[in-house]
Design a protein around this motif. Sequence first.
Motif, PDB file in Angstrom:
ATOM      1  N   ASP A  32       1.132  -1.170   0.206  1.00  0.00           N
ATOM      2  CA  ASP A  32       0.249  -0.211  -0.288  1.00  0.00           C
ATOM      3  C   ASP A  32       1.172   1.674   0.091  1.00  0.00           C
ATOM      4  O   ASP A  32       1.668   1.170   1.041  1.00  0.00           O
ATOM      5  CB  ASP A  32      -1.076   0.187   1.151  1.00  0.00           C
ATOM      6  CG  ASP A  32      -2.080   0.871   0.881  1.00  0.00           C
ATOM      7  OD1 ASP A  32      -1.915   1.802   0.196  1.00  0.00           O
ATOM      8  OD2 ASP A  32      -3.128   0.770   1.868  1.00  0.00           O
ATOM      9  N   ILE A  33       0.535   1.992  -0.605  1.00  0.00           N
ATOM     10  CA  ILE A  33       1.422   2.916  -1.084  1.00  0.00           C
ATOM     11  C   ILE A  33       0.838   4.978  -0.891  1.00  0.00           C
ATOM     12  O   ILE A  33       1.102   5.645  -1.125  1.00  0.00           O
ATOM     13  CB  ILE A  33       1.751   3.022  -2.425  1.00  0.00           C
ATOM     14  CG1 ILE A  33       1.379   3.338  -3.713  1.00  0.00           C
ATOM     15  CG2 ILE A  33       3.159   2.030  -2.909  1.00  0.00           C
ATOM     16  CD1 ILE A  33       1.184   3.924  -5.055  1.00  0.00           C
ATOM     17  N   LYS A  34      -0.071   4.249   0.460  1.00  0.00           N
ATOM     18  CA  LYS A  34      -0.729   5.612   0.175  1.00  0.00           C
ATOM     19  C   LYS A  34      -0.278   7.142   1.023  1.00  0.00           C
ATOM     20  O   LYS A  34      -0.387   8.203   1.158  1.00  0.00           O
ATOM     21  CB  LYS A  34      -2.836   5.456   0.527  1.00  0.00           C
ATOM     22  CG  LYS A  34      -3.218   6.603   0.821  1.00  0.00           C
ATOM     23  CD  LYS A  34      -3.658   7.350  -0.499  1.00  0.00           C
ATOM     24  CE  LYS A  34      -4.519   8.446  -0.503  1.00  0.00           C
ATOM     25  NZ  LYS A  34      -4.459   8.519  -2.638  1.00  0.00           N
ATOM     26  N   CYS A 323     -18.490   2.825   3.577  1.00  0.00           N
ATOM     27  CA  CYS A 323     -19.258   3.570   2.149  1.00  0.00           C
ATOM     28  C   CYS A 323     -20.126   4.216   2.647  1.00  0.00           C
ATOM     29  O   CYS A 323     -21.009   5.074   1.998  1.00  0.00           O
ATOM     30  CB  CYS A 323     -19.730   1.895   2.083  1.00  0.00           C
ATOM     31  SG  CYS A 323     -19.036   1.171   0.332  1.00  0.00           S
ATOM     32  N   ALA A 324     -20.873   3.805   4.151  1.00  0.00           N
ATOM     33  CA  ALA A 324     -21.931   4.683   4.700  1.00  0.00           C
ATOM     34  C   ALA A 324     -22.120   5.451   4.323  1.00  0.00           C
ATOM     35  O   ALA A 324     -22.612   6.989   3.860  1.00  0.00           O
ATOM     36  CB  ALA A 324     -22.286   4.006   5.893  1.00  0.00           C
ATOM     37  N   VAL A 325     -20.651   5.997   5.282  1.00  0.00           N
ATOM     38  CA  VAL A 325     -20.382   8.036   5.585  1.00  0.00           C
ATOM     39  C   VAL A 325     -19.960   8.414   4.255  1.00  0.00           C
ATOM     40  O   VAL A 325     -20.453   9.496   4.461  1.00  0.00           O
ATOM     41  CB  VAL A 325     -18.903   7.602   5.885  1.00  0.00           C
ATOM     42  CG1 VAL A 325     -18.148   8.673   6.350  1.00  0.00           C
ATOM     43  CG2 VAL A 325     -19.609   6.900   7.814  1.00  0.00           C
ATOM     44  N   THR A 326     -19.533   7.520   3.426  1.00  0.00           N
ATOM     45  CA  THR A 326     -19.258   8.675   2.466  1.00  0.00           C
ATOM     46  C   THR A 326     -20.789   8.990   1.463  1.00  0.00           C
ATOM     47  O   THR A 326     -20.171  10.209   0.821  1.00  0.00           O
ATOM     48  CB  THR A 326     -18.441   8.010   1.292  1.00  0.00           C
ATOM     49  OG1 THR A 326     -18.863   6.256   0.883  1.00  0.00           O
ATOM     50  CG2 THR A 326     -17.380   7.163   1.531  1.00  0.00           C
ATOM     51  N   LYS A 327     -21.306   8.657   1.805  1.00  0.00           N
ATOM     52  CA  LYS A 327     -22.583   8.381   0.775  1.00  0.00           C
ATOM     53  C   LYS A 327     -23.602   9.824   1.885  1.00  0.00           C
ATOM     54  O   LYS A 327     -24.789  10.176   0.733  1.00  0.00           O
ATOM     55  CB  LYS A 327     -23.738   7.275   0.784  1.00  0.00           C
ATOM     56  CG  LYS A 327     -23.022   6.184  -0.077  1.00  0.00           C
ATOM     57  CD  LYS A 327     -24.201   4.765   0.369  1.00  0.00           C
ATOM     58  CE  LYS A 327     -23.216   3.888  -0.449  1.00  0.00           C
ATOM     59  NZ  LYS A 327     -24.515   2.460  -0.695  1.00  0.00           N
ATOM     60  N   THR A 328     -23.327  10.087   2.021  1.00  0.00           N
ATOM     61  CA  THR A 328     -23.771  11.380   3.534  1.00  0.00           C
ATOM     62  C   THR A 328     -23.319  12.805   2.880  1.00  0.00           C
ATOM     63  O   THR A 328     -21.608  12.847   2.664  1.00  0.00           O
ATOM     64  CB  THR A 328     -23.801  11.064   4.823  1.00  0.00           C
ATOM     65  OG1 THR A 328     -22.530  11.626   5.622  1.00  0.00           O
ATOM     66  CG2 THR A 328     -24.127   9.807   5.359  1.00  0.00           C
ATOM     67  N   LYS A 329     -23.674  13.707   2.946  1.00  0.00           N
ATOM     68  CA  LYS A 329     -22.896  14.923   3.028  1.00  0.00           C
ATOM     69  C   LYS A 329     -22.582  15.605   4.473  1.00  0.00           C
ATOM     70  O   LYS A 329     -21.967  16.728   5.053  1.00  0.00           O
ATOM     71  CB  LYS A 329     -23.638  15.818   2.597  1.00  0.00           C
ATOM     72  CG  LYS A 329     -24.681  16.165   1.293  1.00  0.00           C
ATOM     73  CD  LYS A 329     -25.008  17.453   0.459  1.00  0.00           C
ATOM     74  CE  LYS A 329     -25.679  16.861  -0.317  1.00  0.00           C
ATOM     75  NZ  LYS A 329     -26.519  17.965  -0.663  1.00  0.00           N
ATOM     76  N   GLY A 336      -6.059   6.074  12.049  1.00  0.00           N
ATOM     77  CA  GLY A 336      -6.540   4.858  12.436  1.00  0.00           C
ATOM     78  C   GLY A 336      -5.612   4.149  11.268  1.00  0.00           C
ATOM     79  O   GLY A 336      -5.822   4.292  10.329  1.00  0.00           O
ATOM     80  N   GLY A 337      -3.997   3.583  11.737  1.00  0.00           N
ATOM     81  CA  GLY A 337      -3.421   2.776  11.116  1.00  0.00           C
ATOM     82  C   GLY A 337      -4.065   1.669   9.608  1.00  0.00           C
ATOM     83  O   GLY A 337      -4.417   1.518   8.674  1.00  0.00           O
ATOM     84  N   ASP A 338      -5.032   0.726  10.391  1.00  0.00           N
ATOM     85  CA  ASP A 338      -5.322  -0.129  10.299  1.00  0.00           C
ATOM     86  C   ASP A 338      -7.003  -0.158   8.947  1.00  0.00           C
ATOM     87  O   ASP A 338      -7.353  -0.115   7.977  1.00  0.00           O
ATOM     88  CB  ASP A 338      -5.966  -1.552  10.804  1.00  0.00           C
ATOM     89  CG  ASP A 338      -4.929  -2.188  11.245  1.00  0.00           C
ATOM     90  OD1 ASP A 338      -4.295  -2.563  10.832  1.00  0.00           O
ATOM     91  OD2 ASP A 338      -4.840  -2.135  12.745  1.00  0.00           O
ATOM     92  N   THR A 339      -7.610   1.248   9.654  1.00  0.00           N
ATOM     93  CA  THR A 339      -9.183   1.439   8.863  1.00  0.00           C
ATOM     94  C   THR A 339      -8.666   2.945   7.718  1.00  0.00           C
ATOM     95  O   THR A 339      -8.874   2.438   6.423  1.00  0.00           O
ATOM     96  CB  THR A 339      -9.329   3.118   9.995  1.00  0.00           C
ATOM     97  OG1 THR A 339      -9.389   2.248  11.340  1.00  0.00           O
ATOM     98  CG2 THR A 339     -10.711   3.042   9.048  1.00  0.00           C
ATOM     99  N   PHE A 340      -7.297   3.037   7.383  1.00  0.00           N
ATOM    100  CA  PHE A 340      -6.657   3.462   6.977  1.00  0.00           C
ATOM    101  C   PHE A 340      -6.125   2.526   6.032  1.00  0.00           C
ATOM    102  O   PHE A 340      -6.727   3.304   4.428  1.00  0.00           O
ATOM    103  CB  PHE A 340      -5.515   4.185   6.575  1.00  0.00           C
ATOM    104  CG  PHE A 340      -4.658   5.492   5.927  1.00  0.00           C
ATOM    105  CD1 PHE A 340      -4.762   6.753   6.047  1.00  0.00           C
ATOM    106  CD2 PHE A 340      -3.702   4.623   4.644  1.00  0.00           C
ATOM    107  CE1 PHE A 340      -4.149   7.388   4.935  1.00  0.00           C
ATOM    108  CE2 PHE A 340      -2.851   5.382   3.865  1.00  0.00           C
ATOM    109  CZ  PHE A 340      -3.383   7.185   3.897  1.00  0.00           C
ATOM    110  N   LYS A 345      -7.719   0.721   0.292  1.00  0.00           N
ATOM    111  CA  LYS A 345      -8.006  -0.502  -0.436  1.00  0.00           C
ATOM    112  C   LYS A 345      -9.293  -0.405  -1.638  1.00  0.00           C
ATOM    113  O   LYS A 345      -9.722  -0.689  -2.471  1.00  0.00           O
ATOM    114  CB  LYS A 345      -7.826  -1.778   0.050  1.00  0.00           C
ATOM    115  CG  LYS A 345      -6.774  -1.732   0.020  1.00  0.00           C
ATOM    116  CD  LYS A 345      -6.550  -3.109   1.400  1.00  0.00           C
ATOM    117  CE  LYS A 345      -5.068  -3.429   1.482  1.00  0.00           C
ATOM    118  NZ  LYS A 345      -5.332  -5.257   2.858  1.00  0.00           N
ATOM    119  N   LEU A 346     -10.091  -0.001  -0.134  1.00  0.00           N
ATOM    120  CA  LEU A 346     -11.424   0.874  -1.461  1.00  0.00           C
ATOM    121  C   LEU A 346     -11.485   1.766  -2.396  1.00  0.00           C
ATOM    122  O   LEU A 346     -12.768   1.641  -2.860  1.00  0.00           O
ATOM    123  CB  LEU A 346     -12.881   1.193  -0.711  1.00  0.00           C
ATOM    124  CG  LEU A 346     -12.912  -0.533   0.602  1.00  0.00           C
ATOM    125  CD1 LEU A 346     -13.708   0.284   1.948  1.00  0.00           C
ATOM    126  CD2 LEU A 346     -13.449  -1.593  -0.248  1.00  0.00           C
ATOM    127  N   GLY A 347      -9.625   2.861  -2.504  1.00  0.00           N
ATOM    128  CA  GLY A 347     -10.013   4.040  -3.193  1.00  0.00           C
ATOM    129  C   GLY A 347     -11.298   4.760  -2.788  1.00  0.00           C
ATOM    130  O   GLY A 347     -11.782   5.601  -3.865  1.00  0.00           O
TER     131      GLY A 347
END
Length: 378
Positions: A32-34, A323-329, A336-340, A345-347
């Motif tokens: 992962d290179i992010k 995904c749920a969070v990204t669908k809101t405004k 968090g490292g693992d969350t990141f 990976k999901l883009g």
Amino acid sequence: MRSIKQIKNSKNKVILLRAGFDVPIKDGKVLDIKRIEVLLPTIKYLAKKGPLVILSHQGRPKGKIDMAFTQKPLVKVLEKLLKQKVKFADHCVGVKTEKIARSLKKGEILLLENLRFEPGEEKNDVIFAKGLAKLGDIYVMDAFPDAHREHASIVGVPKYLPSYAGFQFLKEIKYLSFVLEKVRHPFLLILGGAKFDTKLPIIKRFLKNVDNIFIGGALAIQVFKEKGYEVGVSLVENKNYGLPLIVKNSKIILPIDFLVLKDKKNYDVSFDRVSKKENIVDMGPETIKELENKIKKAKMVLWNGPLGESSGGFDLATEKIACAVTKTKNISIIGGGDTFEVISKLGLINKFTFVSSGGGAMLDFLVNGTLPGIKALE
């Protein structure tokens, strides 16, 4: 604290950049290179200013040379991203490394070997810090994920060189300060991962300001264990944090079901139906639905830590909630490292208001409003 845009005279001066390149590497391949990509603006800007020496670390080699944690695989990644040659030094300090650093020309880049191969790094050893400082004339800090560590490359080197903050470092402070200074309601705090000793201060810090705190991941398992429920062979700590008293607060939400693993099969069970041989590995579907509904109503979401056992590949809850969070405004700040890594990976990195590259550093900043790495630049 000065920005790198305030560097006035860099002619004939070598710039040291403390980067946060602690990325997952397997069999010599960077997975992962992010964390590297977010520092590209700083790297490119500094390379135009003068010769650049990049300092970083990988994993926890405990002050010894362990090639499983070498930084060499990062050279090819950097060369591909920057479209230029990147030199590599086998040692962080010493006459040989100093000679390479001082021979660099404007625009040339040198990556040092793992800082943590040297015992002086984590001990914040003065001699080691001075050895690093000898490599350059200007110091730049852009390793926010490591800014909560009082290590030589973070708090030692700035004592000996003019010091500045990189673009990503300043961005981290800006957005995390927003959470502390401009709260929007309903405000939902989501906590996952493990290590309750790092998350408990956050709960206490925000309990008065939030509308709800959802506790998931291994943290939730710890809560149910202390409340006397069966948690099987799940990941828990031997400590007792007095959690039953804390989670009595009506603002706190706990999982109502779990995904458990037994005999290589996984299935959903209610939180009060876990058996002795089952391993809780993720949040269950009903819990995910309940949390999704809370997210829809929230105007601000602050999230740190995965909701499932990421090391085992159980990321479904984390992915669905992301995904749920990204669908809101709503205003969404994630870390968090693992969350990141899961979000990367999901883009979805660019779908949130801000994604912090820090885990422990993010938590410490939110609790204390500053970090050792910030104080060192002031």
